[in-house]
Design a protein around this motif. Structure first.
Motif, PDB file in Angstrom:
ATOM      1  N   ASN A   1       0.456  -1.446  -0.136  1.00  0.00           N
ATOM      2  CA  ASN A   1      -0.064   0.141   0.126  1.00  0.00           C
ATOM      3  C   ASN A   1       1.001   1.241  -0.131  1.00  0.00           C
ATOM      4  O   ASN A   1       2.090   1.315   0.807  1.00  0.00           O
ATOM      5  CB  ASN A   1      -0.782   0.005   1.765  1.00  0.00           C
ATOM      6  CG  ASN A   1      -1.750  -0.673   0.959  1.00  0.00           C
ATOM      7  OD1 ASN A   1      -1.510  -1.895   0.251  1.00  0.00           O
ATOM      8  ND2 ASN A   1      -2.640  -1.206   1.519  1.00  0.00           N
ATOM      9  N   LEU A   2       0.261   2.313  -0.505  1.00  0.00           N
ATOM     10  CA  LEU A   2       1.329   3.507  -0.692  1.00  0.00           C
ATOM     11  C   LEU A   2       0.279   4.987   0.407  1.00  0.00           C
ATOM     12  O   LEU A   2      -1.313   4.720  -0.174  1.00  0.00           O
ATOM     13  CB  LEU A   2       1.513   3.727  -2.154  1.00  0.00           C
ATOM     14  CG  LEU A   2       2.366   2.979  -2.424  1.00  0.00           C
ATOM     15  CD1 LEU A   2       2.648   3.251  -4.471  1.00  0.00           C
ATOM     16  CD2 LEU A   2       3.792   2.805  -1.758  1.00  0.00           C
ATOM     17  N   HIS A   3       0.585   5.763   0.180  1.00  0.00           N
ATOM     18  CA  HIS A   3       0.251   7.178   1.021  1.00  0.00           C
ATOM     19  C   HIS A   3      -0.755   7.051  -0.823  1.00  0.00           C
ATOM     20  O   HIS A   3      -0.263   8.190  -1.465  1.00  0.00           O
ATOM     21  CB  HIS A   3       1.392   8.104   1.273  1.00  0.00           C
ATOM     22  CG  HIS A   3       0.640   9.335   1.753  1.00  0.00           C
ATOM     23  ND1 HIS A   3      -0.103  10.583   1.513  1.00  0.00           N
ATOM     24  CD2 HIS A   3      -0.247   9.430   3.222  1.00  0.00           C
ATOM     25  CE1 HIS A   3      -0.742  11.325   2.417  1.00  0.00           C
ATOM     26  NE2 HIS A   3      -0.245  10.966   3.458  1.00  0.00           N
TER      27      HIS A   3
ATOM     28  N   GLY B   1      -1.156   9.172  -4.996  1.00  0.00           N
ATOM     29  CA  GLY B   1      -2.484   8.690  -5.562  1.00  0.00           C
ATOM     30  C   GLY B   1      -2.246   9.720  -6.547  1.00  0.00           C
ATOM     31  O   GLY B   1      -1.883  10.502  -6.646  1.00  0.00           O
ATOM     32  N   GLY B   2      -2.685   8.997  -7.760  1.00  0.00           N
ATOM     33  CA  GLY B   2      -3.089  10.139  -9.495  1.00  0.00           C
ATOM     34  C   GLY B   2      -2.276   9.453 -10.642  1.00  0.00           C
ATOM     35  O   GLY B   2      -2.460   9.176 -11.349  1.00  0.00           O
TER      36      GLY B   2
ATOM     37  N   CYS C   1     -11.297  -5.854   1.616  1.00  0.00           N
ATOM     38  CA  CYS C   1     -10.645  -4.499   1.447  1.00  0.00           C
ATOM     39  C   CYS C   1     -11.098  -4.006   1.919  1.00  0.00           C
ATOM     40  O   CYS C   1     -11.294  -4.017   3.582  1.00  0.00           O
ATOM     41  CB  CYS C   1     -11.923  -3.743   0.663  1.00  0.00           C
ATOM     42  SG  CYS C   1     -13.115  -3.095   0.727  1.00  0.00           S
ATOM     43  N   PRO C   2      -9.836  -2.699   2.918  1.00  0.00           N
ATOM     44  CA  PRO C   2     -10.360  -1.914   3.992  1.00  0.00           C
ATOM     45  C   PRO C   2     -11.646  -1.581   4.356  1.00  0.00           C
ATOM     46  O   PRO C   2     -12.056  -1.316   3.431  1.00  0.00           O
ATOM     47  CB  PRO C   2      -9.266  -1.344   3.747  1.00  0.00           C
ATOM     48  CG  PRO C   2      -8.784  -1.571   2.879  1.00  0.00           C
ATOM     49  CD  PRO C   2      -8.849  -2.401   1.781  1.00  0.00           C
TER      50      PRO C   2
ATOM     51  N   THR D   1      -7.200   3.867   6.461  1.00  0.00           N
ATOM     52  CA  THR D   1      -6.401   5.154   6.002  1.00  0.00           C
ATOM     53  C   THR D   1      -6.259   5.738   4.657  1.00  0.00           C
ATOM     54  O   THR D   1      -6.535   4.514   3.500  1.00  0.00           O
ATOM     55  CB  THR D   1      -4.750   4.161   6.548  1.00  0.00           C
ATOM     56  OG1 THR D   1      -4.057   3.372   5.767  1.00  0.00           O
ATOM     57  CG2 THR D   1      -4.784   3.996   8.203  1.00  0.00           C
ATOM     58  N   PRO D   2      -5.702   6.629   4.485  1.00  0.00           N
ATOM     59  CA  PRO D   2      -5.184   7.016   3.056  1.00  0.00           C
ATOM     60  C   PRO D   2      -4.249   5.818   2.628  1.00  0.00           C
ATOM     61  O   PRO D   2      -3.090   7.261   2.207  1.00  0.00           O
ATOM     62  CB  PRO D   2      -4.992   8.521   3.584  1.00  0.00           C
ATOM     63  CG  PRO D   2      -4.510   8.712   4.686  1.00  0.00           C
ATOM     64  CD  PRO D   2      -4.734   7.399   5.715  1.00  0.00           C
TER      65      PRO D   2
END
Length: 451
Positions: free
Chosen positions: A214-216, A221-222, A301-302, A308-309
């Motif tokens: 997972n990534l911030h 994102g994008g 999925c979460p 978390t974001p």
């Protein structure tokens, strides 16, 4: 013996039937041994075996099937030269789901508003009781006129195929002239119905991976490919704008020419909320009995709480596809796999695991057994004629039996009418349906033997 005598006998046995169903429902016989004790299913199997022995069945046995569950078998010999009828039900049940949503405890048979509530009351522990009532009524009025083989499955709801594999390995065991599957239901309470078709099913677990972790979502994102977003795209590709199932290469235009299902009745039975549209096109019967239907059974999925974001690296879903009569489940599975691969976006990695599969079924309704059943239903349900309906669900054993014994006639009846809410919370059975269908089965065996 007259129909009146049989009906009176069944009526006199209903108090006992309720007590027995209470005992049987109390077993938490869910064949998911990671969540429910295997001892509960074993206890239910032993209850059925003891009931068969008490009715004079011979060769009663607990069959250890390849999926780790047990099916219960017994033989009740009939008069010399009499046909053999196989009676089927299953004693395993669905999980109770949200127990807090039940108005009464799911594993305690409770009478309310003229119905008996409890998990398995209709699907299909009530079917076990129905068979026993029919046999007892015949025994009390001159005897059972056919040889009876009885099989109660222990893993029908899990779809793991244990009894199918056992039957294929022991083809003589369930050989019979006619088979009565007690795991269907009337179209409506009081309307006698045989189920002439069943949709098959295929089930896939699909996992989509896009990142090593997972990534911030603010930092990446994008541009970073979101596995959950990719999975959502895949799932959306399985439906047209109107909600119809769309799998590349799979026909979704079949039609149903039997008993029809009025839309207002369906909305009421399905408890569709006001203002919410139904999905698909064609008649309701077309959609639920004759055409494929995809359902997303679950997504990993979460959860919203605690999320978390993050851009998600992996996501997975469990997909069920109901396979209409006339299609081959294995071929449909290949189409579904190919569709998922073709519609997975962004070059995401996708893995699929087969969880379950069963073929659709179509009965021969022109057979002598169906004529005998029609006569029996006309007597047990005064003023009504037997109707033919489909069922959207699957009973994979039907195709196994049809393959092993192609000359056998297969009939599907049972207690799972719409008000029963099988597989949902607050499952129930109508005692009136149990009584009338037990009379029906007794009269059917009588009439079938006389043909």
């Amino acid at each position: 013996m007259t129909p009146t005598e049989i009906a009176e006998t069944v009526a006199s046995l209903m108090t006992r039937a309720k007590a027995e169903l209470t005992e049987l429902v109390a077993f938490k016989s869910v064949a998911d041994f990671e969540q429910f004790p295997k001892s509960e299913s074993e206890a239910a199997a032993n209850w059925v075996a003891d009931a068969l022995r008490a009715e004079g069945f011979q060769d009663v046995a607990l069959l250890d099937t390849p999926d780790g569950t047990q099916s219960v078998y017994g033989l009740l010999p009939g008069p010399e030269g009499a046909p053999t009828v196989l009676l089927y039900a299953h004693y395993d049940v669905q999980p109770p789901l949200d127990e807090a949503a039940w108005q009464t405890p799911p594993f305690e048979l409770t009478e309310r508003d003229g119905r008996w509530f409890g998990r398995g009351a209709a699907d299909c522990k009530g079917g076990v009781i129905m068979h026993l009532l029919a046999l007892r009524a015949l025994k009390a009025n001159g005897g059972v006129p056919v040889s009876v083989k009885f099989i109660a499955e222990g893993s029908e709801e899990q779809g793991t195929g244990g009894l199918e594999e056992y039957a294929e390995a022991h083809p003589e065991l369930l050989k019979s002239d006619t088979i009565v599957i007690g795991d269907a239901g009337n179209f409506r309470v009081g309307l006698p119905t045989v189920t002439a078709t069943l949709r098959g099913m295929t089930m896939l677990r699909v996992e989509v991976d896009t990142l090593a972790g997972n990534l911030h979502s603010g930092q990446f994102g994008g541009a970073a490919p979101d596995a959950l977003g990719a999975l959502i795209r895949v799932l959306d590709s399985l439906r047209a704008e109107d909600g119809s199932t769309t799998v590349d290469g799979l026909d979704n235009r079949q039609s149903w020419d039997g008993l029809q299902y009025p839309e207002d009745d369906f909305r009421k039975d399905a408890k569709v909320l006001d203002g919410v549209e139904l999905i698909g096109d064609g008649t309701i019967a077309d959609r639920i009995w004759a055409r494929p239907a995809v359902t997303v059974l679950g997504i990993d999925c979460p959860p919203v709480v605690g999320a978390t974001p993050s851009v998600q690296a992996s996501a997975r879903a469990l997909i069920s596809l109901r396979v209409p009569p006339g299609e081959d489940a294995a071929a449909v599975t290949k189409l579904l796999r190919a569709h998922i691969e073709a519609h997975t976006p962004w070059g995401a990695q996708v893995r699929m695991e087969q969880i379950g599969q069963g073929q659709p079924f179509r009965a021969d309704t022109k057979s002598p057994a169906y004529a005998a059943m029609a006569e029996a239903m006309a007597v047990a349900f005064p003023g009504e004629e037997m109707q033919y309906a489909g069922q959207g669900g699957s009973i994979p054993l039907c195709n196994t039996l049809n393959s092993l014994y192609p000359q056998a006639e297969i009939l599907l009846i049972g207690l799972s009418e719409p008000e029963a809410q099988i597989h949902a919370v607050n499952e129930s059975v109508s005692p009136q349906e149990l009584e009338r269908l037990s009379v029906t089965e007794a009269l059917f065996l009588q009439k079938y033997a006389a043909n």
